[in-house]
Design an enzyme around this catalytic site. Sequence first.
Site, PDB file in Angstrom:
ATOM      1  N   ASP A 188      47.532 -46.806 -27.549  1.00  0.00           N
ATOM      2  CA  ASP A 188      47.387 -47.495 -29.066  1.00  0.00           C
ATOM      3  C   ASP A 188      49.054 -48.356 -29.184  1.00  0.00           C
ATOM      4  O   ASP A 188      49.952 -47.475 -28.248  1.00  0.00           O
ATOM      5  CB  ASP A 188      47.947 -47.209 -30.477  1.00  0.00           C
ATOM      6  CG  ASP A 188      46.268 -46.504 -30.341  1.00  0.00           C
ATOM      7  OD1 ASP A 188      45.505 -46.906 -30.453  1.00  0.00           O
ATOM      8  OD2 ASP A 188      46.571 -45.051 -31.869  1.00  0.00           O
TER       9      ASP A 188
HETATM   10  N1  URA Z   1      45.416 -41.020 -29.662  1.00  0.00           N
HETATM   11  C1  URA Z   1      45.312 -42.591 -30.793  1.00  0.00           C
HETATM   12  O1  URA Z   1      44.766 -42.069 -32.319  1.00  0.00           O
HETATM   13  N2  URA Z   1      45.922 -43.254 -29.856  1.00  0.00           N
HETATM   14  C2  URA Z   1      46.171 -43.290 -28.866  1.00  0.00           C
HETATM   15  O2  URA Z   1      46.807 -44.573 -28.600  1.00  0.00           O
HETATM   16  C3  URA Z   1      45.246 -42.199 -28.261  1.00  0.00           C
HETATM   17  C4  URA Z   1      44.631 -41.482 -28.468  1.00  0.00           C
END
Ligand code: URA
Length: 262
Positions: A122
Amino acid sequence: MLARYEKNAGKMKGENMEQHKERLQKVIAHSGVTSRRKAETMIEEGHVKVNGETVTTLGVKVTPSDRVEVDGVELTKETRVYYLLYKPRGVISAVSDDKGRKVVTDLLPFVEQRVYPVGRLDYDTSGLLLLTNDGELAQLMMHPSYEMDKVYVAKIKGVPTKSELQQFKRGIKSEGEVLKAVNTNIISINKEKQQSIIEVTLHEGKNRQVRRMFEALNYPVMKLKRERYGFLSLRGMTSGDFRELTPHEVKQLRAHALDQHK
Ligand code: URA
């Protein structure tokens, strides 16, 4: 050798392209056959095939695993390269962003090959991200059946009980999906501040998985970092650093991926 590219020096890319894909005329121009403008004419005049099919429209986008031919001659494949990036927070796991935000490839501007991220983290998640132009390996690794320990460290609001964390292994329902962890580990708890640091190991890689799992139990994630991907770690690196994988590491990744797809 570690490298890093100083923030903000990278050129923002504003073209509206889907993740991992690039316009056919750009790919032809990059391979040195001709200019982008002439490549467009060649496409329109029917000189170009993608995976054996003639393409005459200009909207087509391709990935490094697509076979592109110009007048029956296959474009020379780029040398395959593999990078491990310590992705900072506030960067998109893509090769371009239509809102002009910084993308991970902006952090590797001296890499000539058209690398793209294997999976994603993310915007607000930091940590280990692999980038490559090896479409075959990337596709194997992004397949849902591919199992590799992905170890995250989450700073969360609140103090979960051991039995709540046990639920992570049994599966947590979120938005019509069951999300599972293979392991959890309490790193530290600050009762005064009502904050905890928890390590979560996943095999799956569903959208915002760690955040959704904690949110489902009412523990908002304040910070999230991916520390490990199988045998690869961020050891010796700081945010924004990247390095090439060694040939041995690539071999290990490929062997593991092929093993999973037997
Ligand atoms: N889980 C999440 O919530 N975000 C990420 O970027 C990777 C795994």
